[in-house]
Write an enzyme that holds these catalytic residues in place. Structure first.
Site, PDB file in Angstrom:
ATOM      1  N   GLU A 307       0.815  -1.208   0.000  1.00 59.18           N
ATOM      2  CA  GLU A 307       0.000   0.000   0.000  1.00 59.18           C
ATOM      3  C   GLU A 307       0.855   1.267   0.000  1.00 59.18           C
ATOM      4  OE1 GLU A 307      -2.642  -0.623   3.350  1.00 59.18           O
ATOM      5  OE2 GLU A 307      -4.004  -1.836   2.155  1.00 59.18           O
ATOM      6  N   ASP A 386      -8.615  -8.730   4.948  1.00 59.58           N
ATOM      7  CA  ASP A 386      -8.345  -7.581   5.812  1.00 59.58           C
ATOM      8  C   ASP A 386      -9.374  -7.426   6.911  1.00 59.58           C
ATOM      9  OD1 ASP A 386      -7.040  -5.403   6.785  1.00 59.58           O
ATOM     10  OD2 ASP A 386      -7.716  -4.008   5.240  1.00 59.58           O
ATOM     11  N   GLU A 414     -12.165  -1.542  12.832  1.00 57.90           N
ATOM     12  CA  GLU A 414     -12.207  -0.869  11.531  1.00 57.90           C
ATOM     13  C   GLU A 414     -13.412  -1.304  10.694  1.00 57.90           C
ATOM     14  OE1 GLU A 414      -8.668  -1.335   9.226  1.00 57.90           O
ATOM     15  OE2 GLU A 414      -9.527  -0.379   7.444  1.00 57.90           O
TER      16      GLU A 414
END
Lengths: 705, 705
Positions: A307, A386, A414
């Site tokens: 990323e 993820d 998250e």
């Protein structure tokens, strides 16, 4: 004085959780800073019962009820009770372990906690805290059973030497991610707008909470390392010194996330190539300087070639080259490298169905097994994508027998409601850690992470359990007060991954709400207990994941939000069906990355578990699940049911809220209201989306828009 | 000295565009600051031919070739040529108008420009610039036709007295929107990170460009008024003074966007209720102070009760109450209020198909016609939603006969490629301004905005044409050099809304690329000419709009990006069809808000134009358009065609790029490459989305993912 800060919620260490130790009149034997911390704890507990404020010397008229002693501090002429306990220790505990000797006789119960180090003794103390009133033989009122004479000896050791909590805190406020990336609990405990906080009182309090949960390491900054954060390693090392000082009294060592490009960014070199001698020398010197300032520094955390973060690929090197280079800089100082396996192509073309992000970590790292140095830990996310509410276990965990593997979980919510929604995550973690990927006779995942399954033979310890923190400056630490349970559960599982999620929940409720009416405690427990199931019901169905809003940083629904992006997270819903074909027969072959039994289970539609069906297969909406219902009807049913369960949660809380501290009651009430609003939105968007695509009406005739 | 800044592209005023006036040896008669500006222009032009650097006195041996004179500055004993021209003026021009008298005879061509004010004379000058070499009778090489003796007298007046360019610039950097909201051209010309720029050289240069295009007013700050921006009205009035000074030499007056809550935010009052005498007094005093500092201040722009901005609704008042209260504060100073009609519920529930954002402005404002004071201008967006590539005309424009109505267009390409894509917007604006909503015999939209259709009878002027600016600190002013054409076209249409988009494009190319080879000019012209059609082809189809990415601030595709949001912008695509039913028979009734003929046209599937079909109707994918193809096949066809046309644009530019200035060529090349990438993404996402929904394969067998 124990660290406490005005106005901050005490989490799982309210005084009520210690009061049972007030009258223990404990003796503490030994020297050293962590033994002093234990003395401070004992003294604090004593004040709660109005007793003495300092531990007293051993011995006297009657046997000591409670002794905490370092083995080598027990004098030869110690009282008989203590000598006897020492004799019962068969093997000296390791660095953080302890032995509990409990004798119940005519004169009552005596407890002796023995350890090799102050750190072990501190864990022994919190073990006593956790056991509550029962620890000293105090029986619940009404219990008239006679005190049976008994002797119990228990040795306690942590399953994982490395129990690292990763803080994704930025020193400077990031323009998009803010002060804490994926933080849902206010500002950073460490930094405020570009600099270390001048007052680290809350950090000291936090250290105590972490120690009581079992955490022993903290990484101080975000794995996405910005310019200012990179400097913690060099010009701003003073910040690290100050934080290490704040954590040290509770036995917690600090780590840093470092930029692989540091030799260039900080060192002014022309390259960060790991085979370049100048680069190696720069890291060696830099590490030495860190250890000169912080002798118990833990090591580095690295997100490389992922990323947008720099990494060894830039120089044509692989991840073993990169990790080992850093490991050699840390090796002389007993430091470790946590090298994250979260590496994938984040510029994927959604049109290309052959690239599978779920495969990426496996395909990058499996070939490197055996090439990592002994002080490298490969930090692998729990699932292959993820931190979705439902994923299969990452296959990387099963293919690195010669590597120290840490599993990384995300304590911060998250993708699971961002501490607005109640979602007790421990069941996800216990399921994963206790899975036996090679079959019932094979080792569990925690045998891999502890190193028992393979590495122990070579005298190498495991990688541990790592986690992303969920705390901030919020008065409740975690935004939603109930999200404290996730942090607590992480620490406990890092210490003992064989615990059940329910047992940990009982502990947490007992500590946090120990003096509250039963009705409140039961309700809190019930709200948390099934909360992850509820969250799964009203969000992305059947393991397909990633139907979250990109606009709102993964909060709330957006079914197609990631469908045409470069992130590799697709569901491929069309008018006929939905799901990702990851079979070997017709799909990306991901299912074949598991040990044979598990691979076969996932490969076949007839054996693939319902809850992972759409993760592994693309099926028509009319496909019938093992549960007997069709995929599309399952979507409708679970989404209606999920909202109903949230409504029940709201009602249940309203009943007991008057029994709770008003500030906590208010906060929980607000968040539950938001959870209900959001759950309705999830339900309606998901149901409408699939109704519009499939054209199949709800079998029960409920309202779909 | 005319304002020029080093390294900045000269836009439509390169010296090459003035050189034909170098030899004119012009005479300027009159006094005053704007006449001085004309003298400066004449002097500058003269230097380009190596001639004199100052205008010379009138008269002499031969007739003056070019005279620019204020009517009252022509002396009784002026040369015959000039006296004759004055006699030909039938009516003294208005403030900004001028009369051109051109006589061609044996001695050549003489041109006399006559005006009442310096402002008119300045427009006369730029009129001469625009006409190019032909103005002084210079015929293209090879033209051997004899110079016919002729006399031509033309009076020029702007159609709109108010030609306001709204800058959405923030003084302080907004955390999401940055320094310029919806700005795609670098930083603000005015402000830099919280303060006025110390050097306003570029603002002076900008003022000259605007004057040459026809703009005469500039609003200095974003209609979303932040804390710092609100203070421009009071404590930071100095900034306004400085900017007004920079604009004034080119006849441009400044306006401010103000917060309706100013009496509270700035004045410390307890209310901003428009009927409260203290509030009224505060605004009156504040306006007086502004005019004391900036005597030619233009007025206020207000976004009230919209998207979170404060407004009269808070106090139970309506928009007329709010606007009139401000108008009365400005009235004594000749100031106007531009009150935006962009008011709608931005917390709409996507489940509720009865609420129609397209109706909102109409439903709010139609009942208020006749209630606005004479110095209130109702500023209405071109279309009813929000500057999509294709919308019908806002019906508000047709229902306010007693109100001064300004149409607002968006020069900045928020939804049309953000100055990455070529999109020459003038055709959209000319289509709208020249539409005759009441039928071919009725007035055009520009008759409404100019006030001719209704208000002129009462001696009231119209509302004008307003626009949102697209410029910034970028060396090309507008990011994409070709986006300059949009700004130029806006100014020209504000002056004369009967111009064609093609004629304006010719002018712009002629001025900007005047000295370039024909091949380059032709290519630039061709690239721009059809560019809006191309953009429409590869983006949202058939008028349905809003398939843009929320994540990327409206750049690029996201078909469902706004489908389940609160913004009221939906397409309702399901497996059977797509579109918004706004008919009276079965939909929201929006189609009925137009004058009867137009309403009937839109109401019926058989007459609704293809390009607006999905704006007005929800139809099956198999619905056959007037063009003969089905809706879904139309989507496929236009999306493939659109990309092909962008590919042709890239090829065409590559051929001529070597003929252009390298910096410009590089910039255009980069942006075209990005346009192509983005167009492919639009094509593939749109086609895939509708294929997955409809299941209908492309009739021509092309690749859909």
């Amino acid at each position: 004085m124990i660290p406490q800060t005005e106005g901050t919620h005490p989490a799982w260490l309210p005084d009520a959780a210690l009061v049972h130790l007030a009258a223990a009149d404990a003796v503490v034997l030994g020297d050293g800073p962590l033994v002093d911390t234990v003395r401070t704890e004992v003294a604090h507990a004593a004040t709660l019962g109005g007793g003495e404020t300092a531990p007293r010397p051993a011995g006297g008229a009657s046997p000591d009820r409670l002794v905490l002693a370092l083995l080598d501090a027990v004098p030869d002429d110690a009282p008989e009770q203590l000598r006897e306990a020492v004799d019962l220790v068969q093997r000296a505990p390791g660095d953080e372990g302890f032995v509990e000797v409990r004798r119940t006789g005519a004169a009552g119960t005596t407890v002796t906690m023995l350890a090799t180090t102050g750190h072990g003794l501190l864990h022994a103390w919190f073990h006593l805290v956790r056991q509550g009133a029962a620890v000293l033989g105090v029986r619940p009122e009404g219990d008239r059973s006679g005190a049976q004479a008994s002797l119990r000896v228990e040795a306690h050791e942590p399953a994982h030497a490395l129990r690292v909590l990763d803080h994704w805190d930025n020193v400077s406020v990031h323009p998009v991610m803010g002060q804490v990336e994926r933080g849902y609990s206010g500002g950073s405990l460490f930094y405020d707008d570009g600099a270390l906080r001048p007052d680290l009182g809350r950090v000291r309090q936090y250290a105590r909470l972490l120690a009581a949960s079992g955490v022993n390491r903290v990484a101080l900054n975000n794995v996405n390392v910005g310019r200012r954060e990179a400097q913690l390693l060099t010009t701003h090392l003073d910040d690290v010194v100050a934080l290490a000082d704040a954590f040290r009294p509770y036995g917690i060592r600090v780590h840093l996330s470092v930029s692989f490009a540091s030799p260039v960014v900080l060192g002014g070199l022309g390259t960060a190539d790991p085979v370049d001698p100048e680069v190696q020398a720069w890291w060696a010197q830099t590490a030495a300087a860190v250890y000169a300032a912080v002798p118990d520094f833990g090591g580095f955390v690295v997100k490389a070639d992922s990323e947008g973060q720099p990494g060894p690929f830039t120089y044509g090197r692989d991840h073993a080259d990169g990790a080992n280079m850093l490991a050699r800089a840390l090796g002389p100082h007993d430091g470790v490298v946590h090298w994250r396996a979260f590496v994938y192509d984040h510029h994927q073309d959604w049109r290309d169905r052959s690239t599978d992000r779920a495969r990426a970590a496996h395909d990058h790292f499996a070939p490197l097994d055996g090439r990592f140095d002994e002080n490298v830990v490969l930090q692998v996310k729990l699932g292959p994508v993820d931190f979705q509410v439902r994923e299969p276990l990452s296959p990387v965990i099963t293919v690195m027998p010669q590597t120290r593997v840490a599993v990384e979980v995300q304590v911060t919510q998250e993708y699971t409601g961002q501490q607005q929604h109640v979602a007790y995550l421990a069941p996800q973690w216990t399921d994963a850690m206790q899975t036996r990927p090679w079959g019932d006779d094979g080792p569990a995942v925690h045998d891999v992470t502890s190193g028992r399954a393979t590495l122990a033979r070579r005298g190498i310890t495991g990688g541990g359990l790592a986690a992303v923190s969920n705390v901030g400056q919020d008065v409740f630490w975690t935004g939603h007060p109930f999200a404290q349970a996730n942090l607590y559960a992480y620490g406990r599982l890092a210490w003992d991954p064989t615990l059940t999620a329910e047992a940990i929940l009982d502990e947490w409720v007992g500590l946090t709400f120990g003096d509250a009416p039963d009705e409140l405690r039961t309700t809190v427990r019930d709200l948390l207990s099934g909360s992850l199931d509820v969250y799964e019901q009203y969000t992305a169905p059947l393991g397909v994941g990633f139907m979250v809003s990109p606009t709102r940083q993964h909060y709330g629904p957006d079914v197609d939000g990631y469908e045409y992006t470069a992130w590799g997270t697709y569901h491929f819903a069309d008018r006929d069906g939905v799901g990702v074909d990851r079979s070997c027969a017709t799909g990306t072959g991901y299912a074949g990355l598991y040990p044979p039994g598990l691979a076969a289970t996932y490969e076949s539609l007839s054996t693939c578990p319902d809850e992972l069906l759409l993760f592994f297969h693309h099926v028509p909406y009319s496909h019938r699940l093992h549960s007997g219902t069709t995929v599309v009807q399952h979507i409708y049913d679970t989404h209606f049911a999920g909202v109903e369960r949230v409504e029940e949660m709201v009602t249940a809380w309203e009943k007991v809220a008057p029994l709770a501290d008003p500030a906590l009651a208010g906060r929980v009430g607000e968040r539950l209201a938001e959870q209900l609003r959001s759950a309705v939105e999830w339900r309606d968007q998901l149901n409408t989306y699939f109704f519009r695509k499939s054209g199949v009406p709800d079998g029960r005739g409920r309202r779909i828009y």
